[in-house]
Design a protein around this motif. Sequence first.
Motif, mmCIF file in Angstrom:
data_model
loop_
_atom_site.group_PDB
_atom_site.id
_atom_site.type_symbol
_atom_site.label_atom_id
_atom_site.label_comp_id
_atom_site.label_asym_id
_atom_site.label_seq_id
_atom_site.Cartn_x
_atom_site.Cartn_y
_atom_site.Cartn_z
ATOM 1 N N PHE A 71 -2.402 -2.271 -18.399
ATOM 2 C CA PHE A 71 -3.736 -1.685 -18.406
ATOM 3 C C PHE A 71 -4.170 -1.534 -19.859
ATOM 4 O O PHE A 71 -3.487 -0.881 -20.660
ATOM 5 C CB PHE A 71 -3.727 -0.326 -17.703
ATOM 6 C CG PHE A 71 -3.460 -0.414 -16.228
ATOM 7 C CD1 PHE A 71 -4.466 -0.748 -15.339
ATOM 8 C CD2 PHE A 71 -2.186 -0.183 -15.720
ATOM 9 C CE1 PHE A 71 -4.221 -0.848 -13.971
ATOM 10 C CE2 PHE A 71 -1.925 -0.264 -14.358
ATOM 11 C CZ PHE A 71 -2.947 -0.598 -13.482
ATOM 12 N N VAL A 72 -5.304 -2.141 -20.184
ATOM 13 C CA VAL A 72 -5.802 -2.129 -21.557
ATOM 14 C C VAL A 72 -7.048 -1.240 -21.631
ATOM 15 O O VAL A 72 -7.955 -1.371 -20.808
ATOM 16 C CB VAL A 72 -6.147 -3.553 -22.036
ATOM 17 C CG1 VAL A 72 -6.628 -3.523 -23.482
ATOM 18 C CG2 VAL A 72 -4.939 -4.477 -21.876
ATOM 19 N N VAL A 110 -1.939 -0.267 -23.000
ATOM 20 C CA VAL A 110 -2.238 -0.729 -24.348
ATOM 21 C C VAL A 110 -3.612 -0.198 -24.744
ATOM 22 O O VAL A 110 -4.578 -0.321 -23.978
ATOM 23 C CB VAL A 110 -2.236 -2.268 -24.429
ATOM 24 C CG1 VAL A 110 -2.756 -2.748 -25.786
ATOM 25 C CG2 VAL A 110 -0.839 -2.817 -24.188
ATOM 26 N N THR A 111 -3.721 0.398 -25.923
ATOM 27 C CA THR A 111 -5.014 0.814 -26.449
ATOM 28 C C THR A 111 -5.361 -0.069 -27.644
ATOM 29 O O THR A 111 -4.473 -0.506 -28.379
ATOM 30 C CB THR A 111 -4.999 2.288 -26.875
ATOM 31 O OG1 THR A 111 -4.021 2.486 -27.910
ATOM 32 C CG2 THR A 111 -4.667 3.186 -25.695
ATOM 33 N N LYS A 112 -6.655 -0.322 -27.825
ATOM 34 C CA LYS A 112 -7.074 -1.222 -28.882
ATOM 35 C C LYS A 112 -8.441 -0.812 -29.412
ATOM 36 O O LYS A 112 -9.193 -0.088 -28.743
ATOM 37 C CB LYS A 112 -7.126 -2.673 -28.382
ATOM 38 C CG LYS A 112 -8.133 -2.919 -27.265
ATOM 39 C CD LYS A 112 -8.100 -4.367 -26.827
ATOM 40 C CE LYS A 112 -9.082 -4.642 -25.700
ATOM 41 N NZ LYS A 112 -10.493 -4.376 -26.049
ATOM 42 N N THR A 113 -8.771 -1.317 -30.606
ATOM 43 C CA THR A 113 -10.087 -1.078 -31.187
ATOM 44 C C THR A 113 -10.803 -2.389 -31.488
ATOM 45 O O THR A 113 -11.927 -2.374 -31.999
ATOM 46 C CB THR A 113 -9.963 -0.271 -32.503
ATOM 47 O OG1 THR A 113 -9.140 -0.996 -33.426
ATOM 48 C CG2 THR A 113 -9.360 1.100 -32.243
ATOM 49 N N VAL A 114 -10.168 -3.515 -31.177
ATOM 50 C CA VAL A 114 -10.750 -4.835 -31.393
ATOM 51 C C VAL A 114 -10.760 -5.582 -30.069
ATOM 52 O O VAL A 114 -10.417 -5.025 -29.023
ATOM 53 C CB VAL A 114 -9.976 -5.618 -32.468
ATOM 54 C CG1 VAL A 114 -10.119 -4.950 -33.826
ATOM 55 C CG2 VAL A 114 -8.499 -5.753 -32.089
ATOM 56 N N ASN A 115 -11.144 -6.864 -30.099
ATOM 57 C CA ASN A 115 -11.317 -7.600 -28.852
ATOM 58 C C ASN A 115 -10.015 -7.983 -28.162
ATOM 59 O O ASN A 115 -9.909 -7.915 -26.939
ATOM 60 C CB ASN A 115 -12.140 -8.868 -29.104
ATOM 61 C CG ASN A 115 -13.522 -8.554 -29.634
ATOM 62 O OD1 ASN A 115 -13.777 -8.723 -30.812
ATOM 63 N ND2 ASN A 115 -14.418 -8.084 -28.789
ATOM 64 N N ALA A 117 -6.294 -7.892 -26.727
ATOM 65 C CA ALA A 117 -5.251 -6.948 -26.311
ATOM 66 C C ALA A 117 -3.956 -7.173 -27.075
ATOM 67 O O ALA A 117 -3.093 -6.285 -27.118
ATOM 68 C CB ALA A 117 -5.003 -7.085 -24.810
ATOM 69 N N PHE A 118 -3.815 -8.337 -27.708
ATOM 70 C CA PHE A 118 -2.617 -8.608 -28.498
ATOM 71 C C PHE A 118 -2.638 -7.883 -29.844
ATOM 72 O O PHE A 118 -1.632 -7.856 -30.547
ATOM 73 C CB PHE A 118 -2.443 -10.114 -28.709
ATOM 74 C CG PHE A 118 -1.981 -10.835 -27.481
ATOM 75 C CD1 PHE A 118 -0.640 -10.859 -27.132
ATOM 76 C CD2 PHE A 118 -2.895 -11.477 -26.649
ATOM 77 C CE1 PHE A 118 -0.207 -11.517 -25.986
ATOM 78 C CE2 PHE A 118 -2.481 -12.141 -25.497
ATOM 79 C CZ PHE A 118 -1.135 -12.153 -25.167
ATOM 80 N N TYR A 119 -3.787 -7.301 -30.212
ATOM 81 C CA TYR A 119 -3.881 -6.491 -31.419
ATOM 82 C C TYR A 119 -4.039 -5.019 -31.066
ATOM 83 O O TYR A 119 -4.797 -4.292 -31.699
ATOM 84 C CB TYR A 119 -5.061 -6.949 -32.285
ATOM 85 C CG TYR A 119 -4.813 -8.219 -33.057
ATOM 86 C CD1 TYR A 119 -3.625 -8.417 -33.746
ATOM 87 C CD2 TYR A 119 -5.775 -9.219 -33.085
ATOM 88 C CE1 TYR A 119 -3.394 -9.587 -34.458
ATOM 89 C CE2 TYR A 119 -5.552 -10.399 -33.798
ATOM 90 C CZ TYR A 119 -4.367 -10.574 -34.473
ATOM 91 O OH TYR A 119 -4.128 -11.735 -35.182
ATOM 92 N N GLY A 120 -3.321 -4.587 -30.044
ATOM 93 C CA GLY A 120 -3.368 -3.198 -29.617
ATOM 94 C C GLY A 120 -2.053 -2.489 -29.869
ATOM 95 O O GLY A 120 -1.152 -3.002 -30.515
ATOM 96 N N THR A 121 -1.969 -1.288 -29.313
ATOM 97 C CA THR A 121 -0.768 -0.449 -29.441
ATOM 98 C C THR A 121 -0.323 0.005 -28.053
ATOM 99 O O THR A 121 -1.139 0.543 -27.299
ATOM 100 C CB THR A 121 -1.073 0.791 -30.303
ATOM 101 O OG1 THR A 121 -1.584 0.362 -31.574
ATOM 102 C CG2 THR A 121 0.172 1.624 -30.519
ATOM 103 N N PRO A 122 0.959 -0.218 -27.696
ATOM 104 C CA PRO A 122 2.025 -0.882 -28.461
ATOM 105 C C PRO A 122 1.816 -2.399 -28.515
ATOM 106 O O PRO A 122 0.860 -2.916 -27.949
ATOM 107 C CB PRO A 122 3.285 -0.521 -27.677
ATOM 108 C CG PRO A 122 2.810 -0.361 -26.270
ATOM 109 C CD PRO A 122 1.434 0.244 -26.371
#
Length: 213
Positions: A71-72, A110-115, A117-122
């Motif tokens: 879940f992103v 996964v949380t992210k601030t860009v488009n 999901a591979f650049y999210g956390t974790p």
Amino acid sequence: MSSNHENAPSEGSPRAPERTDLAPNAALIVVDVQRGFEEEEFWGPRDNPAADENIAALIDAWQETGRPVVFVRHDSSQPGSPLRPGYGGNDFKEYVRRRRGQGTGPELLVTKTVNSAFYGTPDLGAWFDEAGIRQIVVIGIQTNMCVETTARMGGNLGYEVLVPLDATHTFDLSGPFGWHRSAAELARATAVTLHGGGFARVVTTAGLLAVCR
């Protein structure tokens, strides 16, 4: 609830979708299905009203078969965004919120601030590598933004990427030179780019449900 799984967005009379081989550990990436996207006055007209039902059906199928679900959530850094942290629109839509934690297989937030999901956390790629996951299915919002970017990057990283277009949706958008495209036009452009460009295979919800067992 009536079923719309067979009604993928289409142009003309599409051929029957190719059969999809689904790995036992294929991961479902549910991108940004958040309440903020229900604010039509901010985003404008959307396409594919069946998207939410199809997203819910795919989550159910993945959870029932013990496959991994990611879940992103987009935590926007823009002050006026309906997706900003601390605002109600940042929360997942109710049907997604109810389903979190209900499966028998692995689950990741996964949380992210860009488009992408591979650049999210974790780190999503690290989680996939540890689990030996090489096939991913990307669904959610918006088709031509975070879904497309995640799918493109997944393809670049060597994953087999599947995108059921009818389990995504987007909104009308204006760009340079006075150009404007409807949500349906943008979704078709994403499908052609992903599939024709070799980033991903565009499929249907019905096709995935038929093999998810």
